[in-house]
Design a protein around this motif. Structure first.
Motif, mmCIF file in Angstrom:
data_model
loop_
_atom_site.group_PDB
_atom_site.id
_atom_site.type_symbol
_atom_site.label_atom_id
_atom_site.label_comp_id
_atom_site.label_asym_id
_atom_site.label_seq_id
_atom_site.Cartn_x
_atom_site.Cartn_y
_atom_site.Cartn_z
ATOM 1 N N MET A 108 -58.488 7.535 92.094
ATOM 2 C CA MET A 108 -59.914 7.781 92.212
ATOM 3 C C MET A 108 -60.235 9.032 91.402
ATOM 4 N N ASN A 109 -61.228 8.919 90.571
ATOM 5 C CA ASN A 109 -61.588 10.016 89.686
ATOM 6 C C ASN A 109 -63.004 10.493 90.010
ATOM 7 N N ILE A 110 -63.103 11.663 90.612
ATOM 8 C CA ILE A 110 -64.404 12.250 90.940
ATOM 9 C C ILE A 110 -64.573 13.498 90.095
ATOM 10 N N GLY A 111 -65.574 13.486 89.247
ATOM 11 C CA GLY A 111 -65.831 14.635 88.393
ATOM 12 C C GLY A 111 -66.621 15.707 89.124
ATOM 13 N N PRO A 112 -66.586 16.911 88.597
ATOM 14 C CA PRO A 112 -67.349 18.002 89.217
ATOM 15 C C PRO A 112 -68.845 17.847 88.951
ATOM 16 N N PRO A 113 -69.669 18.498 89.763
ATOM 17 C CA PRO A 113 -71.112 18.442 89.515
ATOM 18 C C PRO A 113 -71.449 19.121 88.191
ATOM 19 N N THR A 114 -72.492 18.619 87.546
ATOM 20 C CA THR A 114 -72.914 19.229 86.279
ATOM 21 C C THR A 114 -74.143 20.111 86.451
ATOM 22 N N PHE A 115 -74.701 20.115 87.663
ATOM 23 C CA PHE A 115 -75.887 20.921 87.938
ATOM 24 C C PHE A 115 -75.551 22.024 88.925
ATOM 25 N N ASP A 116 -76.242 23.157 88.836
ATOM 26 C CA ASP A 116 -76.055 24.266 89.772
ATOM 27 C C ASP A 116 -76.460 23.847 91.176
ATOM 28 N N ILE A 117 -75.979 24.565 92.169
ATOM 29 C CA ILE A 117 -76.210 24.240 93.574
ATOM 30 C C ILE A 117 -77.698 24.195 93.931
ATOM 31 N N ASP A 118 -78.520 24.971 93.258
ATOM 32 C CA ASP A 118 -79.946 25.008 93.584
ATOM 33 C C ASP A 118 -80.793 24.084 92.693
ATOM 34 N N ASP A 119 -80.158 23.292 91.854
ATOM 35 C CA ASP A 119 -80.860 22.354 90.980
ATOM 36 C C ASP A 119 -81.142 21.065 91.764
ATOM 37 N N VAL A 120 -82.400 20.631 91.766
ATOM 38 C CA VAL A 120 -82.787 19.455 92.550
ATOM 39 C C VAL A 120 -82.100 18.177 92.063
ATOM 40 N N ARG A 121 -81.605 18.163 90.851
ATOM 41 C CA ARG A 121 -80.934 16.984 90.303
ATOM 42 C C ARG A 121 -79.517 16.806 90.856
ATOM 43 N N ARG A 122 -78.979 17.855 91.459
ATOM 44 C CA ARG A 122 -77.599 17.815 91.958
ATOM 45 C C ARG A 122 -77.409 16.755 93.054
ATOM 46 N N ALA A 123 -78.350 16.660 93.990
ATOM 47 C CA ALA A 123 -78.232 15.690 95.081
ATOM 48 C C ALA A 123 -78.220 14.267 94.538
ATOM 49 N N ASN A 124 -79.056 13.981 93.562
ATOM 50 C CA ASN A 124 -79.083 12.651 92.958
ATOM 51 C C ASN A 124 -77.784 12.369 92.212
ATOM 52 N N GLU A 125 -77.273 13.353 91.534
ATOM 53 C CA GLU A 125 -76.004 13.192 90.819
ATOM 54 C C GLU A 125 -74.877 12.858 91.806
ATOM 55 N N CYS A 126 -74.848 13.553 92.925
ATOM 56 C CA CYS A 126 -73.844 13.307 93.958
ATOM 57 C C CYS A 126 -74.005 11.896 94.518
ATOM 58 N N ALA A 127 -75.240 11.507 94.825
ATOM 59 C CA ALA A 127 -75.501 10.173 95.372
ATOM 60 C C ALA A 127 -75.053 9.090 94.396
ATOM 61 N N CYS A 128 -75.339 9.269 93.132
ATOM 62 C CA CYS A 128 -74.938 8.274 92.125
ATOM 63 C C CYS A 128 -73.421 8.169 92.029
ATOM 64 N N ALA A 129 -72.740 9.308 92.072
ATOM 65 C CA ALA A 129 -71.276 9.302 92.007
ATOM 66 C C ALA A 129 -70.687 8.549 93.193
ATOM 67 N N PHE A 130 -71.209 8.807 94.385
ATOM 68 C CA PHE A 130 -70.667 8.156 95.565
ATOM 69 C C PHE A 130 -71.114 6.706 95.693
ATOM 70 N N ASP A 131 -72.271 6.357 95.151
ATOM 71 C CA ASP A 131 -72.659 4.946 95.094
ATOM 72 C C ASP A 131 -71.631 4.178 94.264
ATOM 73 N N HIS A 132 -71.252 4.749 93.136
ATOM 74 C CA HIS A 132 -70.278 4.112 92.250
ATOM 75 C C HIS A 132 -68.917 3.986 92.950
#
Length: 80
Positions: free
Chosen positions: A1-25
């Motif tokens: 299983m290959n999980i990459g690190p987040p590309t957005f800072d912790i306070d960036d609103v896009r981070r939650a969507n990025e996480c959701a997309c990774a886990f959906d996949h």
């Protein structure tokens, strides 16, 4: 299983969507493997949902151990 690190800072609103997309996949990959192994799709969906709920409850309970470096190079809470 290959999980990459987040590309957005912790306070960036896009981070939650990025996480959701990774886990959906990842969830789809796990589900496909389980169905190919012979589990019913409904069984897999419920098992994944239950596992996620148990993990949330584990985190909410605050009983999980905090990882500590094996060589003790990091200070533990209350030390320093």
């Amino acid at each position: 299983m290959n999980i990459g690190p987040p590309t957005f800072d912790i306070d960036d609103v896009r981070r939650a969507n990025e996480c959701a997309c990774a886990f959906d996949h990842l969830t789809k990959q796990v589900a496909i493997e389980a169905v190919n192994a012979g589990w019913l799709e409904g069984e897999v969906a419920l098992a994944l949902a239950d596992a996620a709920e148990r993990y949330v409850m584990h985190i909410a309970a605050g009983t999980h151990a905090v990882p500590v470096a094996a060589n003790c190079n990091t200070a533990r809470a209350g030390e320093a």
